[in-house]
Design a protein around this motif. Structure first.
Motif, PDB file in Angstrom:
ATOM      1  N   GLY A  82       0.547  -1.353  -0.011  1.00 34.27           N
ATOM      2  CA  GLY A  82       0.060   0.043   0.067  1.00 34.27           C
ATOM      3  C   GLY A  82       0.787   1.309   0.011  1.00 34.27           C
ATOM      4  N   GLY A  83       1.869   1.281   0.725  1.00 34.12           N
ATOM      5  CA  GLY A  83       2.708   2.298   0.672  1.00 34.12           C
ATOM      6  C   GLY A  83       3.361   2.645  -0.700  1.00 34.12           C
ATOM      7  N   PHE A  84       3.749   1.510  -1.296  1.00 33.72           N
ATOM      8  CA  PHE A  84       4.364   1.929  -2.628  1.00 33.72           C
ATOM      9  C   PHE A  84       3.204   2.345  -3.743  1.00 33.72           C
ATOM     10  N   ARG A  85       2.212   1.882  -3.384  1.00 32.18           N
ATOM     11  CA  ARG A  85       1.003   2.475  -4.176  1.00 32.18           C
ATOM     12  C   ARG A  85       0.846   3.875  -3.873  1.00 32.18           C
ATOM     13  N   ARG A  86       0.853   4.316  -2.510  1.00 34.04           N
ATOM     14  CA  ARG A  86       0.666   5.687  -2.474  1.00 34.04           C
ATOM     15  C   ARG A  86       1.939   6.726  -3.146  1.00 34.04           C
ATOM     16  N   ILE A  87       2.907   6.061  -2.838  1.00 33.04           N
ATOM     17  CA  ILE A  87       4.205   6.900  -3.500  1.00 33.04           C
ATOM     18  C   ILE A  87       4.448   6.866  -4.843  1.00 33.04           C
ATOM     19  N   LEU A  88       4.081   5.859  -5.544  1.00 34.59           N
ATOM     20  CA  LEU A  88       4.432   5.813  -6.891  1.00 34.59           C
ATOM     21  C   LEU A  88       3.175   6.123  -7.820  1.00 34.59           C
ATOM     22  N   GLY A  89       1.922   5.852  -7.154  1.00 29.72           N
ATOM     23  CA  GLY A  89       0.660   6.066  -7.602  1.00 29.72           C
ATOM     24  C   GLY A  89       0.509   7.495  -8.643  1.00 29.72           C
ATOM     25  N   PRO A  90       1.062   8.602  -7.649  1.00 30.30           N
ATOM     26  CA  PRO A  90       0.952   9.984  -8.575  1.00 30.30           C
ATOM     27  C   PRO A  90       2.191   9.810  -9.651  1.00 30.30           C
ATOM     28  N   LEU A  91       3.160   9.029  -9.581  1.00 23.06           N
ATOM     29  CA  LEU A  91       4.059   9.180 -10.594  1.00 23.06           C
ATOM     30  C   LEU A  91       3.886   8.165 -11.823  1.00 23.06           C
ATOM     31  N   ALA A  92       3.119   7.508 -11.634  1.00 22.19           N
ATOM     32  CA  ALA A  92       2.881   6.164 -12.275  1.00 22.19           C
ATOM     33  C   ALA A  92       2.741   6.422 -13.925  1.00 22.19           C
ATOM     34  N   GLU A  93       1.991   7.398 -14.285  1.00 20.13           N
ATOM     35  CA  GLU A  93       1.768   7.867 -15.821  1.00 20.13           C
ATOM     36  C   GLU A  93       3.036   8.191 -16.310  1.00 20.13           C
ATOM     37  N   ARG A  94       3.797   9.206 -15.753  1.00 18.64           N
ATOM     38  CA  ARG A  94       5.190   9.451 -16.259  1.00 18.64           C
ATOM     39  C   ARG A  94       6.421   8.304 -16.155  1.00 18.64           C
ATOM     40  N   LEU A  95       6.357   7.642 -15.183  1.00 16.41           N
ATOM     41  CA  LEU A  95       7.356   6.557 -15.181  1.00 16.41           C
ATOM     42  C   LEU A  95       6.978   5.610 -16.161  1.00 16.41           C
ATOM     43  N   LEU A  96       5.644   4.961 -16.372  1.00 13.68           N
ATOM     44  CA  LEU A  96       5.386   4.147 -17.243  1.00 13.68           C
ATOM     45  C   LEU A  96       5.564   4.709 -18.905  1.00 13.68           C
ATOM     46  N   ALA A  97       5.430   5.686 -19.044  1.00 13.71           N
ATOM     47  CA  ALA A  97       5.735   6.451 -20.323  1.00 13.71           C
ATOM     48  C   ALA A  97       7.477   6.460 -20.476  1.00 13.71           C
ATOM     49  N   GLU A  98       8.161   6.759 -19.594  1.00  6.21           N
ATOM     50  CA  GLU A  98       9.577   6.619 -19.694  1.00  6.21           C
ATOM     51  C   GLU A  98       9.976   5.211 -19.875  1.00  6.21           C
ATOM     52  N   CYS A  99       9.421   4.244 -19.116  1.00  2.87           N
ATOM     53  CA  CYS A  99       9.984   2.787 -19.463  1.00  2.87           C
ATOM     54  C   CYS A  99       9.709   2.447 -20.853  1.00  2.87           C
ATOM     55  N   LEU A 100       8.124   2.634 -21.309  1.00  5.84           N
ATOM     56  CA  LEU A 100       7.802   2.304 -22.686  1.00  5.84           C
ATOM     57  C   LEU A 100       8.831   2.917 -23.501  1.00  5.84           C
ATOM     58  N   ASP A 101       8.950   4.296 -23.370  1.00  2.82           N
ATOM     59  CA  ASP A 101      10.045   4.898 -24.492  1.00  2.82           C
ATOM     60  C   ASP A 101      11.445   4.314 -24.563  1.00  2.82           C
ATOM     61  N   ALA A 102      11.738   3.625 -23.417  1.00  6.69           N
ATOM     62  CA  ALA A 102      13.164   3.125 -23.423  1.00  6.69           C
ATOM     63  C   ALA A 102      13.313   1.688 -24.039  1.00  6.69           C
ATOM     64  N   CYS A 103      12.189   1.279 -24.465  1.00  4.04           N
ATOM     65  CA  CYS A 103      12.089  -0.284 -25.138  1.00  4.04           C
ATOM     66  C   CYS A 103      11.902  -0.395 -26.451  1.00  4.04           C
ATOM     67  N   LYS A 104      12.066   0.863 -27.228  1.00  2.00           N
ATOM     68  CA  LYS A 104      12.001   1.129 -28.662  1.00  2.00           C
ATOM     69  C   LYS A 104      13.243   0.058 -29.290  1.00  2.00           C
ATOM     70  N   GLY A 105      12.762  -0.787 -30.129  1.00  2.00           N
ATOM     71  CA  GLY A 105      13.947  -1.521 -30.826  1.00  2.00           C
ATOM     72  C   GLY A 105      14.397  -2.810 -29.898  1.00  2.00           C
TER      73      GLY A 105
END
Length: 409
Positions: A82-105
Motif C-alpha cells: 500500500g505504501g508503494f502504491r501511495r508513493i508511485l501512484g502519482p508518478l505512475a503515468e510519467r514513469l510508465l511512459a519513460e519505461c515504454l520509450d526506453a524499450c523501442k527496438g
C-alpha cells in the motif's frame, strides 16, 4: 545479437545485480540498456551499458514523509504494498511512459515482479520477456512468503496460499493504473481481477546455498545464484588503507539506502555500541567524523571492503546480505521493512550470524551484544567462512545467461 532492456527499479541493492547481469550479457555480444533512476547512470556507464533514466529518485522517496512511513511498516504486506502504491501512484503515468520509450527496438525485456513491466511492454511489442526475483516470490509449500512468516503455522497449504495472497494484493493495488495504461498506451485489453503469468521464464538471482530450492518450483524458474558486480580495479584512499593496516579487522556498520528518521541518534548508537563491544569500526557516513577507533566512508565497494572486516552490520537488503555472506563475514541484520527480516532470519538459520535486530529496536546494549557474539563465537565465524566459500564457487551470471539463451536465439 539481441538488444536487451533490463528494468532496474529501486535502490542500489536492486540495480547493481541488474548492472552485473547487463555487463555479463554484453560480454556475449548483446546490446544492453539499463532503465533505472538517473543517479545510477555512472554505474551503468562503467559497466558499458546503455542507459535510460527514470525521473523518480529512490533516495528522495525514502527521505520523504511517505518514505519514512513505508520504512516503519515492517514486513506487513498490506502496509508495504500500500505504501508503494501511495508513493508511485502519482508518478505512475510519467514513469510508465519513460519505461515504454526506453524499450523501442528491444528484442528481450527483463525486470522485477513488482508491476510486471516486462510482461505488459513485451506483449505490446510482441517480444519475449522474463521476470527477475530478488527474493523467493514463487508459490511453494516448503516455506511461506517472506512477508507472511506466520503462514507456516498452517503447513504447506498455508505456505502456498501466502504467496498467492501477496501476489493478488500487489495486483489489486497496481491494477487501477496498470490497466488504463495497457488500454490507452499499449493497445492491450485490461487484465482480470485474478491475474497470473506462471508459465513465463523467471530468473531467481539468489543462491540455493542460502535458500534451498523447493521441490515444487517449476522448471521455468531458474535459480541462478547471485549476480555480483566486482570492481577489481578499485583502489582505496590512503587514509582508509592506513586505518585497516593499523589494527585488527574492524566491524562494518551501514544501512545502505535506508534513511533513519534520526540519523544523528543512529550514528551515536552505532559508535557507542562499537566501543562497548571493544572493536574498531567502519561506518557509513561523513569521512570528516572519523576518529582513531571509527572510520567513516561514503561509498566503498562491498566486494572490496567486506572480506577485510571481522563482521558486517546492515539492513538486510538482498544485495548487501549476499555480499556479506560471499565475503564469509559474520553478519548482523537490522531490518527496516519488506524482505529484509526474511534475509536476517536466513542468516541466523544458517548460523552465519545472530538473530536479527529490527532497526526500530536498535539500542546500544542490543547491538553491542550481537557484535560481540559475531566476533567472539568461533562457530559463527566457521559457518560464515564455509558459507562464503560455497557462494564464491558459484557462477550466477553464467547460469543466468544459460537460462536466457532460448530467449536470445
Amino acid at each position: 545479437m539481441s538488444s536487451i532492456v533490463i528494468f532496474g527499479a529501486g535502490s542500489r541493492g536492486d540495480v547493481q545485480p541488474c548492472v552485473a547481469l547487463g555487463r555479463a550479457l554484453g560480454a556475449h555480444g548483446h546490446g544492453v540498456t539499463l532503465v533505472a533512476s538517473a543517479r545510477y547512470a555512472p554505474l551503468a556507464a562503467r559497466a558499458g551499458l546503455g542507459f535510460a533514466p527514470l525521473t523518480a529518485d529512490p533516495a528522495e522517496i525514502l527521505e520523504s514523509d511517505a518514505g519514512q512511513e513505508l520504512l516503519a511498516g515492517g514486513r506487513n504486506p498490506v502496509k508495504f504494498l500500500g505504501g508503494f502504491r501511495r508513493i508511485l501512484g502519482p508518478l505512475a503515468e510519467r514513469l510508465l511512459a519513460e519505461c515504454l520509450d526506453a524499450c523501442k527496438g528491444a528484442d528481450l525485456l527483463l525486470g522485477p515482479t513488482l508491476g510486471a513491466l516486462p510482461r505488459h511492454i513485451g506483449e505490446h511489442l510482441g517480444i519475449p520477456w522474463a521476470l527477475i526475483h530478488f527474493q523467493p516470490s514463487r508459490a511453494t509449500g516448503a516455506f511461506p512468503h517472506p512477508f507472511v512468516p506466520r503462514a507456516r503455522m498452517l503447513g504447506p497449504l498455508g505456505n502456498r496460499a501466502s504467496f498467492h495472497a501477496v501476489d493478488q494484493l500487489a495486483w489489486l493495488l497496481s491494477r487501477p493504473f496498470i490497466n488504463p495504461w495497457r488500454e490507452r498506451s499499449l493497445g492491450l485489453p485490461p487484465l482480470p481481477l485474478r491475474n497470473t503469468a506462471d508459465g513465463r521464464p523467471v530468473l531467481a538471482c539468489f543462491s540455493s546455498t542460502v535458500v534451498p530450492r523447493p521441490r515444487d518450483w517449476p522448471r521455468n524458474l531458474a535459480m541462478t545464484g547471485y549476480w555480483f558486480l566486482d570492481e577489481p580495479g578499485w583502489t582505496p584512499p590512503k587514509d582508509l588503507a592506513d586505518f585497516l593496516d593499523d589494527g585488527p579487522p574492524p566491524v562494518y556498520v551501514g544501512f545502505g539506502s535506508m534513511v533513519p528518521k534520526d540519523a544523528a541518534m543512529t550514528d551515536r548508537i552505532v559508535r557507542t555500541a562499537l566501543r562497548l563491544a571493544g572493536v574498531r569500526g567502519i561506518v557509513q557516513g561523513d569521512p570528516d567524523t572519523s576518529d582513531e577507533h571509527v572510520f567513516a566512508v561514503r561509498d566503498v565497494p562491498h566486494s572490496w571492503l567486506f572480506p577485510r572486516t571481522a563482521a558486517v552490520v546492515h539492513h538486510g537488503g538482498a544485495g548487501t546480505t549476499a555480499a556479506g555472506l560471499r565475503a564469509g563475514a559474520p553478519t548482523i541484520v537490522c531490518p527496516f521493512f519488506g524482505d529484509q527480516p526474511y534475509w536476517g532470519e536466513r542468516v541466523a538459520a544458517l548460523g552465519a550470524g545472530p538473530s536479527p535486530l529490527p532497526f526500530r529496536g536498535l539500542t546500544v546494549p542490543r547491538l553491542a551484544a550481537r557484535i560481540r557474539a559475531s566476533v567472539e563465537d568461533p562457530d559463527i565465524a566457521d559457518r560464515a567462512d564455509r558459507l562464503g566459500r560455497r557462494i564464491r564457487a558459484e557462477d550466477g551470471l553464467a547460469r543466468a545467461h544459460e537460462a536466457l539463451e532460448p530467449l536470445l536465439r
